[in-house]
Design an enzyme around this catalytic site. Structure first.
Site, mmCIF file in Angstrom:
data_model
loop_
_atom_site.group_PDB
_atom_site.id
_atom_site.type_symbol
_atom_site.label_atom_id
_atom_site.label_comp_id
_atom_site.label_asym_id
_atom_site.label_seq_id
_atom_site.Cartn_x
_atom_site.Cartn_y
_atom_site.Cartn_z
ATOM 1 C CB CYS A 104 -0.942 0.008 1.201
ATOM 2 S SG CYS A 104 -2.060 -1.388 1.202
ATOM 3 C CG ASN B 14 -6.535 -0.743 1.766
ATOM 4 O OD1 ASN B 14 -5.910 -0.363 0.777
ATOM 5 N ND2 ASN B 14 -5.938 -1.153 2.860
ATOM 6 C CG HIS C 166 -3.136 3.496 2.638
ATOM 7 N ND1 HIS C 166 -3.654 3.140 1.417
ATOM 8 C CD2 HIS C 166 -3.120 2.363 3.390
ATOM 9 C CE1 HIS C 166 -3.934 1.848 1.437
ATOM 10 N NE2 HIS C 166 -3.627 1.356 2.623
#
Ligand code: COA
Length: 331
Positions: free
Chosen positions: A118, A288, A258
């Protein structure tokens, strides 16, 4: 602000999200969960899921083409193409080479993948800045493209509620008028690799019918441990880049973090002393999307008028590895 002169800047952003929406109500029919639990514990209401025939190459291609168009560039202008993905369509060759072919950028450009889960987008931004600073490139195309739905264990209620599919792309070019990357700070800690891992499917544990049956090739996650590490690491990296650039929290126009869990975002913002009205949040719609969350967020924040010329933008991320980092940009 006492910042060094930026070397590279983001000259265009774009996103591609597949149409198909998976809601919390849909998940209620798949695992033992509830819309109320997911909303309260994560902030996510729905996520996009790409159809079987659409992989990361196709999603990345669409985001890349939109970014080039917005920058007024053609595929021939791309000197370096960097792709971040944790979910490649194939293990060989690099997804970047497949996207290079898909967009017709094969003349005079080199392409490679960068894997930092990520955090990949922020690591890749620094790589792009490095290519420009070294005089190797005038135009770097950075594509973050993820099909998290193919590595999600849809029987594991603690992880399957979190993830979605999509792609973001940015064009990075030399800074011309003082805009661009002011400071970056990235870290990783391989000791924490077991917290988020796909155990089988690589050289160490090749796929066998038994491992497939046991879903050992799917993501395994220790949610609460990652939660704690995420807040500490994102806030720490954010504070470091602000300090390095001589900037305080009051100077930050917008934090684009994020998008993993609203509680992680709120805690990070609190530790970084940035009020939530200056934090960009879109995880309610997408969940996500791993490395694609920040470029998708940047694109939406620009479109919504929350980022414009002169804006001071802080980005922070964390992910499997564990990896984490932060980048500060003057738009
Ligand atoms: N629906 C209902 N209950 C659930 C559930 C779900 N989808 N998922 C877990 N639970 C249950 C657990 O089984 C546990 O029950 P128990 O107390 O009877 O054992 C209870 O809820 C609390 O679980 P816990 O894991 O402590 O919840 P949490 O508040 O930490 O939230 C996460 C779980 C996964 C949402 C949260 O830890 C998280 O977001 N972590 C970060 C994960 C992440 O970001 N990963 C990607 C990194 S880039």
């Amino acid at each position: 602000m006492t910042t060094r002169k930026p070397l590279a800047s983001i000259s265009a952003t774009a996103r591609f999200l597949p149409d198909n929406v998976l809601t919390n109500a849909d998940l209620e029919r798949m695992v033992d969960t509830s819309d109320a639990w997911i909303r309260e514990r994560t902030g996510i209401l729905e996520r996009r899921i790409a159809p079987p025939e659409m992989g990361v190459v196709e999603m990345g291609k669409r985001a890349a083409q939109r970014a080039l168009k917005k920058a007024g560039l053609t595929p021939d202008d791309v000197d370096v193409l960097i792709v971040t993905t944790a979910t490649p369509d194939r293990l060989l060759p690099a997804t970047a080479c497949e996207i290079q072919a898909a967009i017709g950028a094969s003349r005079g450009c080199y392409a490679y993948d960068l894997q930092a889960a990520c955090t990949g987008f922020l690591y890749a931004l620094s790589a792009a800045e490095g290519h420009i600073a070294a005089g190797q490139a005038e135009t770097v195309l950075l594509v973050a493209t993820e099909k998290m739905s193919v590595i999600t264990n849809w029987e594991d209620r603690s992880s399957c509620i979190l993830f979605g599919d999509g792609a973001g792309a940015v064009v990075v070019q030399p800074s011309r008028n003082g805009e661009g990357m002011l400071s970056s700070h990235h870290s990783s800690n391989g000791d924490l690799a077991p917290l988020l891992i796909r155990r089988a499917g690589g050289g160490a544990l090749p796929l066998t019918p038994e491992r497939l049956h046991n879903q050992e090739h799917m993501m395994e996650m220790s949610g609460p441990e990652i939660f704690k590490a995420a807040v500490k690491s994102m806030a720490g990296a954010g504070r470091k880049v602000m300090k390095d650039a001589g900037v305080t929290a009051d100077d930050i126009d917008i934090l684009v973090p994020h998008q993993a869990n609203i509680r992680i975002i709120e805690s990070t913002a609190r530790y970084a002393r940035i009020p939530m009205d200056r934090v960009f949040v879109n995880l309610q719609h997408y969940g996500n999307i791993s490395s694609a969350t920040i470029p998708v967020g940047l694109d939406e924040a620009i479109e919504g008028g929350r980022i414009g010329p002169g804006s001071v933008v802080l980005m922070t991320a964390f992910g499997a590895g564990l990896t984490w980092g932060a980048t500060l940009v003057r738009w």
